[in-house]
Design a protein around this motif. Structure first.
Motif, PDB file in Angstrom:
ATOM      1  N   ALA A 290       0.706  -1.145   0.155  1.00  0.00           N
ATOM      2  CA  ALA A 290      -0.121  -0.006  -0.005  1.00  0.00           C
ATOM      3  C   ALA A 290       0.900   1.252  -0.055  1.00  0.00           C
ATOM      4  N   ARG A 291       1.944   1.245   0.820  1.00  0.00           N
ATOM      5  CA  ARG A 291       2.798   2.382   0.875  1.00  0.00           C
ATOM      6  C   ARG A 291       3.773   2.475  -0.236  1.00  0.00           C
ATOM      7  N   ASP A 292       3.961   1.392  -0.958  1.00  0.00           N
ATOM      8  CA  ASP A 292       4.679   1.552  -2.313  1.00  0.00           C
ATOM      9  C   ASP A 292       3.695   2.070  -3.278  1.00  0.00           C
ATOM     10  N   GLN A 293       2.611   1.812  -3.323  1.00  0.00           N
ATOM     11  CA  GLN A 293       1.539   2.189  -4.362  1.00  0.00           C
ATOM     12  C   GLN A 293       1.386   3.723  -4.164  1.00  0.00           C
ATOM     13  N   THR A 294       1.172   4.183  -2.758  1.00  0.00           N
ATOM     14  CA  THR A 294       1.153   5.555  -2.442  1.00  0.00           C
ATOM     15  C   THR A 294       2.573   6.234  -3.090  1.00  0.00           C
ATOM     16  N   THR A 295       3.682   5.710  -2.826  1.00  0.00           N
ATOM     17  CA  THR A 295       4.764   6.418  -3.186  1.00  0.00           C
ATOM     18  C   THR A 295       4.705   6.652  -4.824  1.00  0.00           C
TER      19      THR A 295
ATOM     20  N   SER B 218       2.526   6.410  -6.591  1.00  0.00           N
ATOM     21  CA  SER B 218       1.455   7.440  -7.327  1.00  0.00           C
ATOM     22  C   SER B 218       1.824   8.738  -7.054  1.00  0.00           C
ATOM     23  N   ALA B 219       2.411   9.107  -5.878  1.00  0.00           N
ATOM     24  CA  ALA B 219       3.105  10.423  -5.678  1.00  0.00           C
ATOM     25  C   ALA B 219       4.027  10.772  -6.752  1.00  0.00           C
TER      26      ALA B 219
ATOM     27  N   SER C 166       2.498  11.864  -9.802  1.00  0.00           N
ATOM     28  CA  SER C 166       1.792  13.010  -9.778  1.00  0.00           C
ATOM     29  C   SER C 166       2.751  14.200 -10.290  1.00  0.00           C
TER      30      SER C 166
END
Lengths: 162, 192
Positions: A9-14, A16-17, A20
């Motif tokens: 989940a953290r990897d996905q957030t990273t 995604s950031a 962006s």
């Protein structure tokens, strides 16, 4: 939530950031390039109109009008892209303009015309060739990225939603 | 990748409309280029026998003989004479003329008419090219480019008239190749 579940989940957030911020960079660079291009042409619209005429696709009597239309599309779209306001729409118009230009350059090459592309007025001179087509195709891909995935961070559109 | 296509299309339409309005407003502020009429000055050209490789006649080129016969209009705007290499050489030798090479710098460097000023059309993109400082407004200005279908001479001539409305201009219809073929002197890296 276990540690094993939290890591993806953290990897996905990273990622995604990062995506962006890449979109932000793409949008701002594309807008900046268009503003730079417009500035190069604004100093002598007739000279740019002559460059448009060199493609031998339009009648001489409408060259200055078409030239000014291009210049003002570049200014308006460039500003909107840099600000991140209506970025998708600005990228759509930019993409259409760039696509038209790529087609014009390909037809010029096919007709054996040895002409200046006039892309940046007198600020950056380059002839019409596969190099300029490749460069313009990169702009098209940048516009497509903004159309598909949005303006990224630091955009006025997202600021307005908060 | 979720977005409302209708809204994006509507925004794009507004962008186009604003750009068109700004362009139209800007157009009203930009002066027109001087109207020029290209008239063959060389006897061979005027008689309807354009030399090989001469500039292709277009809508703005008027044949003075035909115009007289039909009673069709007089030249509109500034008249620019299209001359052949022989007449250009006469002017060159007389010292009454200056030569403007409208080709791109690499072609100019390769070879050009001696003492010609290199002033490609693209140089006007910056507004006022510094080469204009070297032009004598009391001399006949002979512009040339690649000949054939090249329009650079006409475009440069129009820009020159913007800067110097009183300038007397001529264009070598056959361009630099015609000058070289006629065996007239040249200078540059490619000149033996």
């Amino acid at each position: 939530m276990s540690a094993a579940e939290a890591t993806p989940a953290r990897d996905q957030t990273t990622s995604s950031a990062i995506g962006s911020w890449l979109l932000t960079l793409t949008r701002v660079v594309l807008g900046g390039i268009f503003l730079f291009a417009a500035y190069g042409k604004l100093r002598n619209p007739h000279a740019f109109a002559g460059s448009v005429g060199a493609f031998k696709l339009l009648h001489e009597s409408i060259l200055i009008e078409v030239g000014l239309l291009f210049i003002w599309h570049e200014i308006v779209c460039g500003l909107l892209l840099v600000l991140g306001l209506w970025a998708r729409a600005a990228a759509l118009v930019t993409g259409a303009m760039v696509l038209a230009f790529i087609i014009a350059m390909i037809t010029a090459l096919a007709r054996g015309l040895d002409i200046e592309c006039g892309c940046f007025g007198n600020l950056l001179k380059s002839g019409v060739g596969w190099g300029s087509i490749l460069r313009t195709s990169v702009f098209l891909l940048m516009a497509l990225a903004v159309i598909l995935w949005g303006p990224g961070r630091l955009s006025l559109t997202s600021a307005g939603k908060r | 990748m979720r977005f409302n296509l209708h809204i994006v299309l509507l925004q794009a339409a507004v962008i186009v409309l604003v750009s068109v309005a700004a362009g139209a407003l800007h157009r009203s502020l930009v002066p027109d280029l001087p109207t020029v009429e290209l008239l063959p000055e060389h006897p061979e050209v005027a008689a309807g026998r354009p030399p090989a490789g001469a500039a292709r006649p277009d809508a703005s080129v008027t044949d003075p003989v035909a115009a007289e016969e039909t009673g069709e209009g007089h030249a509109e705007g500034t008249v620019i004479g299209i001359i052949g290499p022989a007449r250009a050489f006469e002017l060159f030798e007389s010292g009454e003329a200056q030569f403007v090479d409208a080709r791109n710098p690499p072609d100019f460097d390769e070879g050009h008419i001696p003492s010609a000023i290199n002033l490609p059309f693209s140089a006007f993109g910056a507004g006022y090219p510094e080469q204009l400082d070297y032009l004598g407004t009391d001399l006949i200005t002979v512009v040339y480019c690649e000949g054939g279908e090249c329009e650079s001479s006409k475009l440069v001539a129009q820009q020159l008239l913007m800067a110097f409305p009183e300038l007397e201009l001529k264009i070598i219809g056959e361009g630099y190749p015609g000058w070289v073929d006629a065996g007239h002197p040249t200078e540059g890296e490619g000149t033996p």
